[in-house]
Motif scaffolding. Sequence first.
Motif, PDB file in Angstrom:
ATOM      1  N   ARG A   1      10.234 -49.122 -32.018  1.00  0.00           N
ATOM      2  CA  ARG A   1      11.156 -48.162 -31.419  1.00  0.00           C
ATOM      3  C   ARG A   1      12.613 -48.339 -31.857  1.00  0.00           C
ATOM      4  NH1 ARG A   1       9.302 -48.476 -25.248  1.00  0.00           N
ATOM      5  NH2 ARG A   1       7.210 -49.136 -25.741  1.00  0.00           N
ATOM      6  N   PHE A   2      12.917 -49.380 -32.594  1.00  0.00           N
ATOM      7  CA  PHE A   2      14.319 -49.619 -32.951  1.00  0.00           C
ATOM      8  C   PHE A   2      14.878 -48.506 -33.826  1.00  0.00           C
ATOM      9  CE2 PHE A   2      17.755 -51.269 -35.564  1.00  0.00           C
ATOM     10  CZ  PHE A   2      18.601 -51.734 -34.570  1.00  0.00           C
TER      11      PHE A   2
ATOM     12  N   THR B   1      19.174 -42.208 -32.617  1.00  0.00           N
ATOM     13  CA  THR B   1      19.588 -41.510 -31.402  1.00  0.00           C
ATOM     14  C   THR B   1      20.965 -41.996 -30.950  1.00  0.00           C
ATOM     15  OG1 THR B   1      17.282 -41.275 -30.737  1.00  0.00           O
ATOM     16  CG2 THR B   1      18.951 -40.976 -29.018  1.00  0.00           C
ATOM     17  N   TYR B   2      21.174 -43.298 -30.979  1.00  0.00           N
ATOM     18  CA  TYR B   2      22.459 -43.861 -30.571  1.00  0.00           C
ATOM     19  C   TYR B   2      23.576 -43.359 -31.486  1.00  0.00           C
ATOM     20  CZ  TYR B   2      26.042 -47.132 -29.141  1.00  0.00           C
ATOM     21  OH  TYR B   2      27.214 -47.672 -28.686  1.00  0.00           O
TER      22      TYR B   2
ATOM     23  N   PHE C   1      15.799 -45.619 -31.669  1.00  0.00           N
ATOM     24  CA  PHE C   1      17.000 -45.975 -30.909  1.00  0.00           C
ATOM     25  C   PHE C   1      18.238 -45.891 -31.793  1.00  0.00           C
ATOM     26  CE2 PHE C   1      19.927 -49.593 -30.648  1.00  0.00           C
ATOM     27  CZ  PHE C   1      20.664 -49.199 -29.555  1.00  0.00           C
TER      28      PHE C   1
ATOM     29  N   THR D   1      14.897 -55.525 -34.582  1.00  0.00           N
ATOM     30  CA  THR D   1      14.675 -54.539 -35.639  1.00  0.00           C
ATOM     31  C   THR D   1      13.232 -54.484 -36.109  1.00  0.00           C
ATOM     32  OG1 THR D   1      15.387 -56.157 -37.280  1.00  0.00           O
ATOM     33  CG2 THR D   1      17.043 -54.599 -36.484  1.00  0.00           C
TER      34      THR D   1
END
Length: 96
Positions: free
Chosen positions: A62-63, A69-70, A66, A58
């Motif tokens: 980029r987390f 988006t997830y 991600f 975390t």
Amino acid sequence: MPPATHSGASPRVLLPRIRQGPGLSGSSQLTATHTHVLALGTLFFLIVIVLDKQFALTSGRRFNAFFWTYNAGLVMTVAMMVAHGILTVLAGAGRR
């Protein structure tokens, strides 16, 4: 309780309500939706929590991208599975 756990229970509540009509039976995508939501929503992020403790995921830049988006993909997947399941059950009722 995580949102994915709540939404994982909703297909199990929704399926019997839809099948209450006369002559509605058979399988549909709704039966698999419950399992998919729990696995992709709850269990996946439990694994991410364990990996975060080990690798500090975390804290990466980029987390956040991600994560959103997830979750957007998970919402779209569940919405399409529920829509497909309802249409399958209702189409089966129209054939009788």
